[in-house]
Design an enzyme around this catalytic site. Structure first.
Site, PDB file in Angstrom:
ATOM      1  N   GLU A 247     -26.259  -5.478   4.114  1.00  0.00           N
ATOM      2  CA  GLU A 247     -25.347  -6.249   5.230  1.00  0.00           C
ATOM      3  C   GLU A 247     -24.075  -7.134   4.528  1.00  0.00           C
ATOM      4  O   GLU A 247     -23.348  -7.796   5.050  1.00  0.00           O
ATOM      5  CB  GLU A 247     -26.351  -7.301   6.009  1.00  0.00           C
ATOM      6  CG  GLU A 247     -27.329  -6.609   6.652  1.00  0.00           C
ATOM      7  CD  GLU A 247     -26.743  -5.648   7.887  1.00  0.00           C
ATOM      8  OE1 GLU A 247     -25.919  -5.918   8.357  1.00  0.00           O
ATOM      9  OE2 GLU A 247     -26.874  -4.415   7.635  1.00  0.00           O
TER      10      GLU A 247
ATOM     11  N   ARG B 218      -2.641   8.379  -8.276  1.00  0.00           N
ATOM     12  CA  ARG B 218      -1.812   9.241  -8.021  1.00  0.00           C
ATOM     13  C   ARG B 218      -0.144   8.317  -8.247  1.00  0.00           C
ATOM     14  O   ARG B 218       0.759   8.997  -8.407  1.00  0.00           O
ATOM     15  CB  ARG B 218      -1.463   9.906  -6.595  1.00  0.00           C
ATOM     16  CG  ARG B 218      -1.535   8.712  -5.530  1.00  0.00           C
ATOM     17  CD  ARG B 218      -1.677   9.417  -4.084  1.00  0.00           C
ATOM     18  NE  ARG B 218      -0.879  10.203  -3.612  1.00  0.00           N
ATOM     19  CZ  ARG B 218       0.456  10.020  -3.422  1.00  0.00           C
ATOM     20  NH1 ARG B 218       0.865   8.680  -3.476  1.00  0.00           N
ATOM     21  NH2 ARG B 218       1.254  11.044  -3.117  1.00  0.00           N
TER      22      ARG B 218
ATOM     23  N   ASP C   4       6.783   9.492  -0.079  1.00  0.00           N
ATOM     24  CA  ASP C   4       5.548   9.266   0.662  1.00  0.00           C
ATOM     25  C   ASP C   4       6.001   8.526   1.718  1.00  0.00           C
ATOM     26  O   ASP C   4       6.537   7.409   1.784  1.00  0.00           O
ATOM     27  CB  ASP C   4       4.476   8.742   0.028  1.00  0.00           C
ATOM     28  CG  ASP C   4       4.023   9.612  -1.245  1.00  0.00           C
ATOM     29  OD1 ASP C   4       4.103  10.683  -1.145  1.00  0.00           O
ATOM     30  OD2 ASP C   4       3.338   8.927  -1.984  1.00  0.00           O
TER      31      ASP C   4
ATOM     32  N   PRO D 299     -15.630  -5.088   4.251  1.00  0.00           N
ATOM     33  CA  PRO D 299     -15.023  -5.220   5.224  1.00  0.00           C
ATOM     34  C   PRO D 299     -13.926  -6.252   5.738  1.00  0.00           C
ATOM     35  O   PRO D 299     -13.373  -6.411   6.326  1.00  0.00           O
ATOM     36  CB  PRO D 299     -15.928  -4.852   6.304  1.00  0.00           C
ATOM     37  CG  PRO D 299     -17.228  -4.566   5.531  1.00  0.00           C
ATOM     38  CD  PRO D 299     -16.951  -4.829   4.334  1.00  0.00           C
TER      39      PRO D 299
END
Ligand code: 6GU
Length: 242
Positions: free
Chosen positions: A117, A155, A170, A90
């Protein structure tokens, strides 16, 4: 392209990649996705992969040894020494369509999924070439993020999408959100398809779509407009819509 994923729950990848476009790409030999259990690279009897954080604090930290050894095993078996090694965390830089395109240009990728963590910082410092996050929210592990990255990258590989599924239109491909799409029936519960789309006038359709993309982006994601070049006319559309 070959993608090796180092993680603690390799079974999580079975179902997502057993379907649809990633599966078809694997069947056609365009990509090979291999997930490895970091625990298999632990040495002790209990196959320990985590430990308490130095300095104290809550939670456990993923140990560096099994992660480095798993990555070195992959590096040796693929004989690729300079391919990207991406740590999913993150705290990484925000994943984007542009990063997906960059990654899709390599013939080999290694993805490392963090857990607990955190991951011992020496993995980020001395093993990973990049750290990526998929958004500003916290997941229990990097596996779901790795799936997102794999899907977005695969993709874009040449031959994966048919011409009917082209990536060129897209959302995000040109920095704008995609225009609205319609299919039959022409009228559904009283709601009609915009007449211009039935006109057969390709120039007018393209202009309508561009306007829809610009206005939708201005309304929902004005931050994206900082990175696209708009004409005077397009900027006027936005001002009129405010
Ligand atoms: Cl890559 N990992 C985790 N644990 N949470 C996230 C993330 C990654 N990206 C967004 N949230």
């Amino acid at each position: 392209m070959r993608i090796d994923i180092l993680c603690l729950f390799p079974e999580m990848f079975v179902s997502p990649f057993a379907h649809s476009i990633v599966r078809r790409a694997e069947e056609r030999g365009l990509v090979e996705v291999i997930s490895h259990n970091i625990r298999d690279f632990a040495h002790d009897r209990h196959a320990t992969v985590d430990d308490y954080p130095y300095g104290g604090g809550a939670g456990m930290v993923l140990k560096p040894e099994p992660v480095f050894e798993a990555a070195e095993y992959v590096r040796h078996s693929t004989r690729s020494s300079d391919s990207p090694v991406v740590l999913l965390t993150p705290g990484g830089r925000l994943f984007s369509q542009g990063i997906a395109a960059e990654l899709s240009a390599h013939s080999h990728l290694t993805l490392i999924c963090g857990h607990y963590e955190g991951v011992d910082e020496r993995v980020a410092e001395h093993l990973a070439t990049d750290e990526l996050s998929i958004g500003d929210y916290v997941l229990t592990g990097g596996e779901l993020a790795a799936m997102v990255v794999v899907d977005a990258v695969v993709r874009l590989l040449p031959g994966v999408l048919g011409c009917h599924e082209s990536a060129a239109d897209d959302s995000h491909a040109d920095g704008l959100l995609e225009y609205p799409q319609y299919t039959r029936p022409e009228e559904f519960r009283g709601w009609r398809v915009p007449p211009v789309l039935l006109s057969g006038n390709h120039a007018e359709i393209a202009a309508w779509r561009r306007r829809q993309s610009v206005l939708k982006t201005a309304a929902r994601r004005p931050d994206l407009l900082n990175n696209v070049t708009l004409s005077d006319k397009e900027r006027a559309w936005i001002l009129e819509s405010l």
